[in-house]
Design an enzyme around this catalytic site. Structure first.
Site, PDB file in Angstrom:
ATOM      1  N   ASP A  30     -39.269 -96.316  23.299  1.00  0.00           N
ATOM      2  CA  ASP A  30     -38.133 -96.115  22.402  1.00  0.00           C
ATOM      3  C   ASP A  30     -36.918 -95.663  23.221  1.00  0.00           C
ATOM      4  O   ASP A  30     -37.026 -94.824  24.110  1.00  0.00           O
ATOM      5  CB  ASP A  30     -38.475 -95.067  21.331  1.00  0.00           C
ATOM      6  CG  ASP A  30     -37.513 -95.110  20.162  1.00  0.00           C
ATOM      7  OD1 ASP A  30     -37.947 -95.488  19.061  1.00  0.00           O
ATOM      8  OD2 ASP A  30     -36.321 -94.773  20.358  1.00  0.00           O
ATOM      9  N   ILE A  31     -35.759 -96.216  22.884  1.00  0.00           N
ATOM     10  CA  ILE A  31     -34.539 -95.908  23.640  1.00  0.00           C
ATOM     11  C   ILE A  31     -34.073 -94.474  23.398  1.00  0.00           C
ATOM     12  O   ILE A  31     -33.400 -93.879  24.241  1.00  0.00           O
ATOM     13  CB  ILE A  31     -33.433 -96.947  23.291  1.00  0.00           C
ATOM     14  CG1 ILE A  31     -32.431 -97.077  24.417  1.00  0.00           C
ATOM     15  CG2 ILE A  31     -32.764 -96.636  21.967  1.00  0.00           C
ATOM     16  CD1 ILE A  31     -31.548 -98.314  24.287  1.00  0.00           C
ATOM     17  N   ASN A  86     -41.996 -96.026   9.519  1.00  0.00           N
ATOM     18  CA  ASN A  86     -40.966 -95.875   8.491  1.00  0.00           C
ATOM     19  C   ASN A  86     -40.852 -97.204   7.757  1.00  0.00           C
ATOM     20  O   ASN A  86     -40.752 -98.261   8.389  1.00  0.00           O
ATOM     21  CB  ASN A  86     -39.621 -95.517   9.134  1.00  0.00           C
ATOM     22  CG  ASN A  86     -39.643 -94.140   9.777  1.00  0.00           C
ATOM     23  OD1 ASN A  86     -40.271 -93.221   9.262  1.00  0.00           O
ATOM     24  ND2 ASN A  86     -38.971 -94.004  10.903  1.00  0.00           N
ATOM     25  N   GLN A  93     -36.317 -96.298   7.461  1.00  0.00           N
ATOM     26  CA  GLN A  93     -36.392 -97.371   8.453  1.00  0.00           C
ATOM     27  C   GLN A  93     -34.982 -97.800   8.857  1.00  0.00           C
ATOM     28  O   GLN A  93     -34.121 -98.011   7.995  1.00  0.00           O
ATOM     29  CB  GLN A  93     -37.165 -98.570   7.882  1.00  0.00           C
ATOM     30  CG  GLN A  93     -37.416 -99.664   8.905  1.00  0.00           C
ATOM     31  CD  GLN A  93     -38.341-100.764   8.359  1.00  0.00           C
ATOM     32  OE1 GLN A  93     -38.806-100.702   7.222  1.00  0.00           O
ATOM     33  NE2 GLN A  93     -38.583-101.762   9.179  1.00  0.00           N
ATOM     34  N   HIS A  99     -42.633-101.878  12.869  1.00  0.00           N
ATOM     35  CA  HIS A  99     -43.048-101.261  14.127  1.00  0.00           C
ATOM     36  C   HIS A  99     -43.792 -99.960  13.865  1.00  0.00           C
ATOM     37  O   HIS A  99     -43.536 -99.262  12.884  1.00  0.00           O
ATOM     38  CB  HIS A  99     -41.842-101.002  15.042  1.00  0.00           C
ATOM     39  CG  HIS A  99     -40.728-100.251  14.385  1.00  0.00           C
ATOM     40  ND1 HIS A  99     -39.796-100.860  13.568  1.00  0.00           N
ATOM     41  CD2 HIS A  99     -40.402 -98.927  14.398  1.00  0.00           C
ATOM     42  CE1 HIS A  99     -38.940 -99.966  13.124  1.00  0.00           C
ATOM     43  NE2 HIS A  99     -39.290 -98.780  13.595  1.00  0.00           N
ATOM     44  N   HIS A 101     -44.357 -96.337  15.526  1.00  0.00           N
ATOM     45  CA  HIS A 101     -43.979 -95.348  16.542  1.00  0.00           C
ATOM     46  C   HIS A 101     -45.257 -94.654  17.015  1.00  0.00           C
ATOM     47  O   HIS A 101     -46.084 -94.234  16.187  1.00  0.00           O
ATOM     48  CB  HIS A 101     -43.091 -94.256  15.949  1.00  0.00           C
ATOM     49  CG  HIS A 101     -41.747 -94.699  15.474  1.00  0.00           C
ATOM     50  ND1 HIS A 101     -40.594 -94.485  16.194  1.00  0.00           N
ATOM     51  CD2 HIS A 101     -41.358 -95.321  14.329  1.00  0.00           C
ATOM     52  CE1 HIS A 101     -39.552 -94.954  15.507  1.00  0.00           C
ATOM     53  NE2 HIS A 101     -39.993 -95.460  14.378  1.00  0.00           N
TER      54      HIS A 101
HETATM   55  P1  5GP Z   1     -37.024 -96.779  12.638  1.00  0.00           P
HETATM   56  O1  5GP Z   1     -36.092 -95.701  12.204  1.00  0.00           O
HETATM   57  O2  5GP Z   1     -36.567 -98.140  12.191  1.00  0.00           O
HETATM   58  O3  5GP Z   1     -38.463 -96.495  12.311  1.00  0.00           O
HETATM   59  O4  5GP Z   1     -37.003 -96.733  14.221  1.00  0.00           O
HETATM   60  C1  5GP Z   1     -36.276 -97.592  15.016  1.00  0.00           C
HETATM   61  C2  5GP Z   1     -36.414 -97.073  16.435  1.00  0.00           C
HETATM   62  O5  5GP Z   1     -35.943 -98.080  17.304  1.00  0.00           O
HETATM   63  C3  5GP Z   1     -35.567 -95.814  16.728  1.00  0.00           C
HETATM   64  O6  5GP Z   1     -36.428 -94.762  17.149  1.00  0.00           O
HETATM   65  C4  5GP Z   1     -34.600 -96.261  17.828  1.00  0.00           C
HETATM   66  O7  5GP Z   1     -34.390 -95.267  18.810  1.00  0.00           O
HETATM   67  C5  5GP Z   1     -35.290 -97.488  18.398  1.00  0.00           C
HETATM   68  N1  5GP Z   1     -34.374 -98.495  18.907  1.00  0.00           N
HETATM   69  C6  5GP Z   1     -33.279 -99.006  18.273  1.00  0.00           C
HETATM   70  N2  5GP Z   1     -32.665 -99.914  19.046  1.00  0.00           N
HETATM   71  C7  5GP Z   1     -33.393 -99.997  20.195  1.00  0.00           C
HETATM   72  C8  5GP Z   1     -33.247-100.784  21.379  1.00  0.00           C
HETATM   73  O8  5GP Z   1     -32.334-101.594  21.544  1.00  0.00           O
HETATM   74  N3  5GP Z   1     -34.188-100.588  22.354  1.00  0.00           N
HETATM   75  C9  5GP Z   1     -35.222 -99.700  22.211  1.00  0.00           C
HETATM   76  N4  5GP Z   1     -36.087 -99.603  23.225  1.00  0.00           N
HETATM   77  N5  5GP Z   1     -35.379 -98.949  21.095  1.00  0.00           N
HETATM   78  C10 5GP Z   1     -34.483 -99.092  20.106  1.00  0.00           C
END
Ligand code: 5GP
Ligand code: ZN
Length: 112
Positions: A30-31, A86, A93, A99, A101
């Site tokens: 994760d970034i 999420n 989300q 995805h 985590h």
């Molecule tokens: P969500 O909130 O949708 O469950 O989580 C999305 C996750 O994707 C976040 O933790 C965010 O930091 C990660 N993320 C978003 N854009 C990128 C990206 O371009 N590269 C990587 N490696 N992670 C990303």
């Protein structure tokens, strides 16, 4: 899905720090990690949310889930880890490509 960030990562159009890859699944860090280890397990095919999955994805979801303990152990999370999915706007989300985590190990370490 041309405007999906994770599809772009799958296609190699956006770089990622890969942990694991096979023909169906990609795993990358994760970034914005919220623990020392924090990676995302995604299917290569675009599915927006867990709610959009059907019995067609039963095997794929099982494979993704079973990768979590294996890759967590390989990442040094010997004593356990957390998983989070999420789902939907109400579920917090942000990226609409399903995805899992996987994270653990205390405070994040900054990656440059
Ligand atoms: P969500 O909130 O949708 O469950 O989580 C999305 C996750 O994707 C976040 O933790 C965010 O930091 C990660 N993320 C978003 N854009 C990128 C990206 O371009 N590269 C990587 N490696 N992670 C990303
Ligand atoms: Zn996608």
């Amino acid at each position: 899905m041309s405007d999906c960030i994770f599809c772009k990562i799958v296609a190699g159009q956006i770089p990622s720090d890969k942990v694991y890859e096979d023909d169906e699944v990609l795993v990358f860090h994760d970034i914005h990690p919220f623990a020392r280890v924090h990676f995302l397990i995604i299917p290569k095919m675009h599915i927006a949310t867990l709610s959009d999955c059907t019995s067609d994805q039963q095997g794929l979801l099982g494979k993704m889930l079973l990768l979590a303990p294996r890759l967590a152990k390989e990442a040094g999370l010997d004593t356990g880890f957390k998983t989070l999915i999420n789902t939907g706007r109400g579920g917090g989300q942000e990226v609409f490509h399903v995805h899992i985590h996987v994270f653990g190990g205390g405070d994040p370490v900054r990656r440059s």
